[in-house]
Motif scaffolding. Structure first.
Motif, PDB file in Angstrom:
ATOM      1  N   ALA A  86     -25.862  19.736  17.996  1.00 23.77           N
ATOM      2  CA  ALA A  86     -24.936  18.860  18.713  1.00 23.77           C
ATOM      3  C   ALA A  86     -23.540  18.995  18.132  1.00 23.77           C
ATOM      4  O   ALA A  86     -22.546  19.038  18.869  1.00 23.77           O
ATOM      5  N   ALA A  87     -23.468  19.080  16.792  1.00 21.37           N
ATOM      6  CA  ALA A  87     -22.163  19.223  16.139  1.00 21.37           C
ATOM      7  C   ALA A  87     -21.480  20.489  16.624  1.00 21.37           C
ATOM      8  O   ALA A  87     -20.287  20.482  16.953  1.00 21.37           O
ATOM      9  N   PHE A  88     -22.229  21.578  16.674  1.00 24.65           N
ATOM     10  CA  PHE A  88     -21.608  22.842  17.079  1.00 24.65           C
ATOM     11  C   PHE A  88     -21.208  22.815  18.553  1.00 24.65           C
ATOM     12  O   PHE A  88     -20.162  23.342  18.932  1.00 24.65           O
ATOM     13  N   PHE A  89     -22.028  22.183  19.378  1.00 24.41           N
ATOM     14  CA  PHE A  89     -21.684  22.042  20.799  1.00 24.41           C
ATOM     15  C   PHE A  89     -20.363  21.294  20.942  1.00 24.41           C
ATOM     16  O   PHE A  89     -19.466  21.705  21.685  1.00 24.41           O
ATOM     17  N   HIS A  90     -20.241  20.196  20.176  1.00 20.55           N
ATOM     18  CA  HIS A  90     -18.996  19.431  20.248  1.00 20.55           C
ATOM     19  C   HIS A  90     -17.831  20.263  19.719  1.00 20.55           C
ATOM     20  O   HIS A  90     -16.717  20.174  20.231  1.00 20.55           O
ATOM     21  N   LEU A  91     -18.099  21.093  18.705  1.00 18.33           N
ATOM     22  CA  LEU A  91     -17.057  21.973  18.169  1.00 18.33           C
ATOM     23  C   LEU A  91     -16.516  22.886  19.266  1.00 18.33           C
ATOM     24  O   LEU A  91     -15.301  23.058  19.419  1.00 18.33           O
ATOM     25  N   VAL A  92     -17.430  23.464  20.053  1.00 20.38           N
ATOM     26  CA  VAL A  92     -17.006  24.417  21.090  1.00 20.38           C
ATOM     27  C   VAL A  92     -16.185  23.718  22.174  1.00 20.38           C
ATOM     28  O   VAL A  92     -15.076  24.154  22.518  1.00 20.38           O
ATOM     29  N   THR A  93     -16.697  22.589  22.694  1.00 21.55           N
ATOM     30  CA  THR A  93     -15.942  21.915  23.757  1.00 21.55           C
ATOM     31  C   THR A  93     -14.622  21.377  23.210  1.00 21.55           C
ATOM     32  O   THR A  93     -13.586  21.443  23.871  1.00 21.55           O
ATOM     33  N   HIS A  94     -14.678  20.876  21.968  1.00 20.61           N
ATOM     34  CA  HIS A  94     -13.452  20.358  21.353  1.00 20.61           C
ATOM     35  C   HIS A  94     -12.412  21.466  21.233  1.00 20.61           C
ATOM     36  O   HIS A  94     -11.217  21.243  21.457  1.00 20.61           O
ATOM     37  N   ALA A  95     -12.861  22.665  20.880  1.00 24.02           N
ATOM     38  CA  ALA A  95     -11.929  23.787  20.773  1.00 24.02           C
ATOM     39  C   ALA A  95     -11.212  23.992  22.098  1.00 24.02           C
ATOM     40  O   ALA A  95     -10.005  24.223  22.132  1.00 24.02           O
ATOM     41  N   ALA A  96     -11.940  23.877  23.201  1.00 22.82           N
ATOM     42  CA  ALA A  96     -11.314  24.092  24.507  1.00 22.82           C
ATOM     43  C   ALA A  96     -10.337  22.971  24.840  1.00 22.82           C
ATOM     44  O   ALA A  96      -9.156  23.212  25.092  1.00 22.82           O
ATOM     45  N   PHE A  97     -10.820  21.712  24.819  1.00 21.45           N
ATOM     46  CA  PHE A  97      -9.927  20.670  25.338  1.00 21.45           C
ATOM     47  C   PHE A  97      -8.831  20.294  24.355  1.00 21.45           C
ATOM     48  O   PHE A  97      -7.734  19.927  24.767  1.00 21.45           O
ATOM     49  N   LYS A  98      -9.087  20.412  23.045  1.00 22.27           N
ATOM     50  CA  LYS A  98      -8.019  20.070  22.107  1.00 22.27           C
ATOM     51  C   LYS A  98      -6.946  21.147  22.089  1.00 22.27           C
ATOM     52  O   LYS A  98      -5.747  20.849  22.012  1.00 22.27           O
ATOM     53  N   PHE A 118     -17.683  14.786  27.605  1.00 21.87           N
ATOM     54  CA  PHE A 118     -18.767  13.836  27.889  1.00 21.87           C
ATOM     55  C   PHE A 118     -20.099  14.376  27.391  1.00 21.87           C
ATOM     56  O   PHE A 118     -20.848  13.689  26.699  1.00 21.87           O
ATOM     57  N   PHE A 119     -20.384  15.650  27.714  1.00 20.78           N
ATOM     58  CA  PHE A 119     -21.691  16.213  27.370  1.00 20.78           C
ATOM     59  C   PHE A 119     -21.856  16.350  25.856  1.00 20.78           C
ATOM     60  O   PHE A 119     -22.886  15.978  25.298  1.00 20.78           O
ATOM     61  N   SER A 120     -20.813  16.872  25.209  1.00 22.66           N
ATOM     62  CA  SER A 120     -20.978  17.109  23.775  1.00 22.66           C
ATOM     63  C   SER A 120     -20.983  15.801  22.996  1.00 22.66           C
ATOM     64  O   SER A 120     -21.772  15.610  22.070  1.00 22.66           O
ATOM     65  N   LYS A 121     -20.116  14.881  23.386  1.00 18.80           N
ATOM     66  CA  LYS A 121     -20.088  13.594  22.697  1.00 18.80           C
ATOM     67  C   LYS A 121     -21.398  12.857  22.907  1.00 18.80           C
ATOM     68  O   LYS A 121     -21.942  12.244  21.984  1.00 18.80           O
ATOM     69  N   ASP A 122     -21.902  12.961  24.124  1.00 17.72           N
ATOM     70  CA  ASP A 122     -23.199  12.349  24.431  1.00 17.72           C
ATOM     71  C   ASP A 122     -24.289  12.945  23.556  1.00 17.72           C
ATOM     72  O   ASP A 122     -25.134  12.227  23.008  1.00 17.72           O
ATOM     73  N   ALA A 123     -24.247  14.281  23.387  1.00 16.93           N
ATOM     74  CA  ALA A 123     -25.259  14.923  22.542  1.00 16.93           C
ATOM     75  C   ALA A 123     -25.169  14.390  21.123  1.00 16.93           C
ATOM     76  O   ALA A 123     -26.189  14.063  20.497  1.00 16.93           O
ATOM     77  N   VAL A 124     -23.940  14.297  20.603  1.00 15.60           N
ATOM     78  CA  VAL A 124     -23.766  13.805  19.232  1.00 15.60           C
ATOM     79  C   VAL A 124     -24.281  12.374  19.121  1.00 15.60           C
ATOM     80  O   VAL A 124     -25.076  12.042  18.228  1.00 15.60           O
ATOM     81  N   LEU A 125     -23.845  11.509  20.050  1.00 14.31           N
ATOM     82  CA  LEU A 125     -24.233  10.099  19.975  1.00 14.31           C
ATOM     83  C   LEU A 125     -25.745   9.936  20.090  1.00 14.31           C
ATOM     84  O   LEU A 125     -26.366   9.200  19.315  1.00 14.31           O
TER      85      LEU A 125
END
Lengths: 99, 621
Positions: free
Chosen positions: B332-344, B396-403
């Protein structure tokens, strides 16, 4: 004159010469005192040769006299130069090597 | 497959080598930039090639050579590790780096030519180092590239080194991350001392086989985490990241949002098989991650500088990833890393577009920019929605996965903190968007839309920010289950609807409050801030962490000054005293050396007399 007396004479000559070397305040006097010391040495060599009956001591004395002659010639030449260049004949004034 | 990996590393490296060696080419500016972009494009193609060839046989593959051989210890090896984690990260890094390099060409068009060439040389070096870090097969190699990206970060933060703030910020970033890296280095030493290997698979099998465990494993992984804390700006080492915004905005997007700061999370995901064996440390990672997340988000609430809002947001999101790693959910952390890289990265590039057009960073000096800068506004909005975690955007998806992972692995408190963070995130993004683009006040400077060179890279990232979450979740999960030691972490089963509903409620609540405060002005945020007096003061003083750090730094300098004084006046004093005493003694003895030959002869005579006396005593005795 026994060899032992000769040695005593040699010792006296040497001591007088050494005293002269230390005490004379003139370069020529210093050289003369040095000659006394040399001759004391020669005398000791002769005494030893006489005592042991070998010729090498006499030979040593002869060579010593020859060397002494050369040394006197050289020393006098140096003192003459010192007198001309430095205008002094006192050994205490020749102290350039201190610094 | 390893051919692709070599091309991947070789492209940026060749560009950097040419730019570094050929100074006349570097000073031409734009041609140098195009060379660097060409190298990056090659790397991008190679990353895709690598991904395609790897997915034909999706399992970890290592190719290495002996680097340092010794007779008594196992050899240290140097090579490439290609697995799902490395492939995904390499794709993200090379794509974002390419887009940012293209964007920089437009953003820095006023830059003098030599300085532009310098910028692109460092960009190429950074891309090479980051990709090397991703593909490293051993922890020592990771460390080498880790320091290289740190160096590039330092150089690029201080790119405008004539500005005092930039030079200062570069130094602050360097020293703060170095502080963590000391831990990293010690961790490597401890791991080597116990496991006698430094390769990742060697370490994992040593830990699984029981050869590496207990205190050594705990200390070693703690060391790695200290390094990750510095690099990924975790509390209390987060202080460098907001100041790093002194660098050019594309640098902030690439290095300080998408890739380098995520390297710490990447390292923890990579070493998750070790971390999971140290439960105490996992709990600490979770706690620090949650703390970082909520503190970072709250510091973004009162910030006026648009880049610093995004920087605090990055701190907060990195904390969220770290919390996921600590909770035992590296995927989940890595998934959020990838999406975060895009939107940030998208948000930073949009902010760069604003700064480029208006010449200011202050959001309250902007306003009503929706009409003149519509494309930028839409991109900012998409990025903001993704960051806030609104369905169906990527966040939404990555944050949801983390949470969901944090909750279902039994950490309700951490879940609540992260949920609050999500609400705060939605609030400050709404605030930034409304103030900048809608607002009541018109911007002072004349606003105009940016050129295609700036907008096109943002378009690609916007695509990622919109659909990245929905499309990538499956592929990333599959890729990571084919990664070194990560297969046991792949979670199964549905978690139900409760978490996504709560997350959406938090996001919408944050947006609603933000709109009420800054859009419709239903309440005055300034009055709320004043009512929360001490808390507001703490937030604006950044929770006093910077003050503590400054005090510690000054204290350290004072200690150094004290040690320097002791060295100069005590240690050197002894040495100097010895020489002084020696000289004084020599001065006394000098009297004897008066240069008079007859005095010297006295000494000869006395010495002779002494020898005679000794000889007589010898004869008698």
């Amino acid at each position: 004159m026994t060899p032992s007396r000769l040695l005593v004479l040699s010792f006296l000559l040497f001591s007088i010469g050494f005293y002269g070397v230390l005490a004379r305040r003139h370069l020529v006097g210093l050289l003369l005192s040095l000659e006394l010391m040399f001759n004391a040495g020669n005398l000791a060599a002769v005494a030893a040769a006489w005592s042991y009956g070998r010729a090498s001591g006499f030979l040593l004395a002869l060579f010593g006299i020859a060397v002494t002659v050369a040394e006197v010639a050289l020393g006098l030449a140096l003192f003459l130069l010192a007198d001309r260049v430095r205008r002094t004949t006192t050994p205490d004034d020749l102290s350039l090597l201190r610094r | 497959m390893f051919t692709w990996a070599c091309i991947l590393l070789g492209g940026p490296l060749a560009a950097f080598a040419v730019l570094a060696a050929a100074a006349p080419l570097r000073r031409t500016g734009r041609p140098a930039a195009l060379l660097s972009i060409a190298g990056m494009g090659t790397a991008c193609v190679a990353a895709v090639g690598l991904a395609v060839t790897w997915s034909a046989r999706p399992e970890p593959a290592v190719a290495d050579v002996v680097w340092a051989a010794t007779s008594r210890m196992p050899a240290i090896r140097f090579g490439l590790l290609v697995d799902g984690l490395a492939v995904c990260m390499a794709l993200v890094v090379s794509l974002v780096a390419l887009l940012v390099q293209v964007y920089s060409l437009g953003y820095l068009h006023d830059e003098p030519k030599p300085s532009l060439g310098r910028y692109y040389a460092w960009q190429s070096l950074f891309a090479f180092s980051m990709l090397g870090l991703v593909l490293a097969s051993s922890v020592l190699q990771t460390y080498v590239f880790w320091e290289l990206v740190g160096l590039c970060s330092f150089l690029l933060i201080g790119f405008w080194y004539r500005r005092k703030e930039a030079a200062r910020a570069a130094l602050k970033a360097f020293w703060t991350t170095r502080l963590g890296d000391v831990g990293f280095a010690l961790g490597i030493v401890v791991l080597w001392g116990s496991a006698r290997t430094l390769s990742w698979d060697g370490l994992f099998s040593a830990a699984a086989g029981g050869r590496l465990g207990g205190m050594a494993l705990g200390l070693g992984v703690t060391g790695l985490f200290l390094g990750a804390m510095g690099k990924s700006a975790q509390f209390p080492l987060h202080i460098w990241l907001p100041d790093a915004m002194e660098g050019p905005t594309p640098v902030s997007a690439l290095i300080h949002a998408a890739t380098m700061v995520a390297a710490g999370v990447f390292l923890m995901v990579r070493s998750a098989p070790l971390l999971v064996r140290v439960p105490d440390l996992s709990a600490a990672v979770l706690a620090i991650g949650c703390l970082t997340a909520v503190l970072g988000a709250s510091m973004a609430l009162t910030e006026r500088d648009v880049k610093r809002i995004l920087a605090f947001s990055t701190v907060s999101q990195l904390g969220m990833m770290m919390a996921a790693v600590g909770a035992g959910a590296p995927l989940a952390a890595f998934f959020h890393l990838v999406t975060h890289a895009a939107f940030k990265a998208l948000l930073f590039l949009a902010a760069g577009s604003l700064i480029h057009a208006l010449g200011t960073n202050d959001i309250f000096a902007m306003g009503r920019l929706w009409r003149p800068m519509r494309v930028t506004a839409v991109y900012f909005l998409l990025g903001g929605l993704a960051l806030a975690g609104v369905f169906p955007f990527a966040g939404f998806f990555s944050k949801d996965a983390v949470l969901a992972e944090v909750l279902h692995r039994g950490h309700p408190v951490a879940f609540a903190v992260l949920l609050a963070t999500a609400a705060l995130t939605a609030f400050y993004m709404t605030r930034a968007f409304v103030v900048v683009f809608l607002g009541t006040k018109k911007a002072e400077a004349h606003a105009h839309e940016s050129g295609a060179l700036l907008l096109a890279p943002m378009g690609v990232l916007a695509l990622g920010a919109v659909v990245g979450g929905a499309l990538l979740e499956g592929p990333i999960a599959r890729a990571l289950s084919g990664s070194l030691g990560l297969a046991p972490f792949s979670e199964g089963g549905e978690h139900g609807l409760i978490v996504p509903l709560l997350a959406t409620a938090a996001a919408l609540g944050g947006i609603l409050v933000g709109w009420l405060g800054y859009g419709s002005r239903a309440f005055d945020p300034g009055r709320v801030a004043a009512a929360a007096g001490p808390l507001t003061r703490a937030i604006t003083r950044r929770f006093y962490v910077d003050d503590v750090a400054v005090a510690a730094y000054r204290g350290w300098l004072a200690l150094a000054a004290a040690v320097g004084w002791v060295d100069r006046y005590v240690v050197d004093g002894v040495v100097n005293g010895a020489t002084v005493a020696g000289e004084a003694m020599a001065q006394r003895l000098r009297v004897l050396q008066n240069g008079k030959i007859q005095d010297a002869l006295y000494a000869v005579g006395l010495g002779f007399l002494l020898l005679v006396l000794l000889a007589l005593r010898g004869l008698r005795g």
